[in-house]
Design a protein around this motif. Structure first.
Motif, short mmCIF file in Angstrom:
data_model
loop_
_atom_site.label_atom_id
_atom_site.label_comp_id
_atom_site.label_asym_id
_atom_site.label_seq_id
_atom_site.Cartn_x
_atom_site.Cartn_y
_atom_site.Cartn_z
N LYS A 146 -27.49 -16.07 31.85
CA LYS A 146 -26.78 -17.06 32.68
C LYS A 146 -26.68 -18.43 31.99
O LYS A 146 -25.90 -19.27 32.42
N ALA A 147 -27.51 -18.62 30.94
CA ALA A 147 -27.50 -19.91 30.25
C ALA A 147 -27.87 -19.72 28.79
O ALA A 147 -28.50 -18.71 28.44
N VAL A 148 -27.49 -20.68 27.95
CA VAL A 148 -27.90 -20.64 26.54
C VAL A 148 -28.38 -22.01 26.11
O VAL A 148 -27.92 -23.05 26.61
N LYS A 149 -29.33 -21.98 25.17
CA LYS A 149 -29.86 -23.21 24.58
C LYS A 149 -29.47 -23.21 23.10
O LYS A 149 -29.79 -22.24 22.39
N VAL A 150 -28.81 -24.24 22.67
CA VAL A 150 -28.39 -24.37 21.27
C VAL A 150 -29.27 -25.44 20.62
O VAL A 150 -29.31 -26.58 21.10
N VAL A 151 -29.97 -25.05 19.56
CA VAL A 151 -30.86 -25.97 18.85
C VAL A 151 -30.17 -26.41 17.56
O VAL A 151 -29.69 -25.56 16.79
N ILE A 152 -30.13 -27.71 17.34
CA ILE A 152 -29.43 -28.23 16.16
C ILE A 152 -30.36 -29.08 15.28
O ILE A 152 -31.37 -29.61 15.75
N ASP A 153 -29.95 -29.18 14.02
CA ASP A 153 -30.67 -30.03 13.06
C ASP A 153 -29.86 -31.31 12.87
O ASP A 153 -28.82 -31.30 12.21
N PRO A 154 -30.34 -32.42 13.42
CA PRO A 154 -29.57 -33.67 13.31
C PRO A 154 -29.59 -34.24 11.89
O PRO A 154 -28.83 -35.16 11.60
N ASN A 155 -30.44 -33.67 11.03
CA ASN A 155 -30.51 -34.16 9.65
C ASN A 155 -29.61 -33.34 8.71
O ASN A 155 -29.68 -33.52 7.50
N HIS A 156 -28.81 -32.46 9.29
CA HIS A 156 -27.92 -31.66 8.43
C HIS A 156 -27.00 -32.57 7.63
O HIS A 156 -26.77 -32.36 6.44
N ASN A 157 -26.45 -33.59 8.29
CA ASN A 157 -25.64 -34.59 7.59
C ASN A 157 -26.22 -35.95 7.93
O ASN A 157 -26.14 -36.40 9.07
N MET A 158 -26.83 -36.59 6.96
CA MET A 158 -27.52 -37.85 7.21
C MET A 158 -26.54 -39.01 7.45
O MET A 158 -26.93 -40.07 7.92
#
Ligand SMILES: [Ca+2]
Length: 173
Positions: A146-158
């Motif tokens: 019913k839901a999804v959590k998307v985890v991201i790396d904010p340091n991918h592009n500094m």
């Protein structure tokens, strides 16, 4: 001459199998309908978490307030959790990336009981300079999502924020 019983039974079995295959539910593709939670957001309106809801509306690559951005350009891992109207046996999640592309690191599926499962982790090779619908695929879940959590790396592009315009869930009812 009568057919042996086992032949009739196997023919019936084949018909049932073919019927089952043709009656398979179609793939449902849903855009996120509500924000469950987010680690942070740049603003309450522009760049807010709610910007990932519904159909895509960020058509140009860049720093656009019509997409979600975390509060800070770089730093600790960020995430956004969104829900969908129809729970489905899920097989893919689309993450529309519109700035700092290539930042998705993990995706979790949340079932109708609230239990969380990691369904994807890996290399997101999405290239920058274009809006891109990144699609993470995985074996169909045996539970309704019913839901999804998307985890991201904010340091991918500094040099940029990492921005998401829309999230879509693929699955069958
Ligand atoms: Ca960044």
């Amino acid at each position: 001459m009568k057919r042996p019983v086992y032949q009739v039974v196997s023919l019936l079995g084949l018909c049932v199998l073919m019927g089952a295959a043709s009656a398979q539910a179609p793939l449902l593709k849903q855009w996120a309908s509500a924000v469950v939670t987010r680690s942070s957001e740049y603003g309450a309106d522009n760049w807010g978490a709610k910007q990932v809801l519904g159909e895509p509306n960020t058509m140009a690559y860049g720093d656009n307030g019509t997409a979600w951005a975390a509060a800070t350009k770089n730093g600790v891992t960020q995430s956004i959790t969104v829900s969908f109207k129809e729970p489905v046996y899920a097989s893919a999640v689309l993450v529309r990336q519109t700035y700092g592309n290539g930042f998705v690191r993990k995706i979790f599926a949340i079932d109708t009981q609230g239990k969380i499962y990691q369904v994807w982790a890996g290399k997101d090779k999405t290239q920058p300079n274009y809006t891109v619908n990144f699609i993470a695929t995985f074996p169909q879940t045996p539970y309704l999502v019913k839901a999804v959590k998307v985890v991201i790396d904010p340091n991918h592009n500094m040099n940029t924020y990492e921005e998401i315009d829309a999230i879509q869930l693929h699955g069958v009812k």
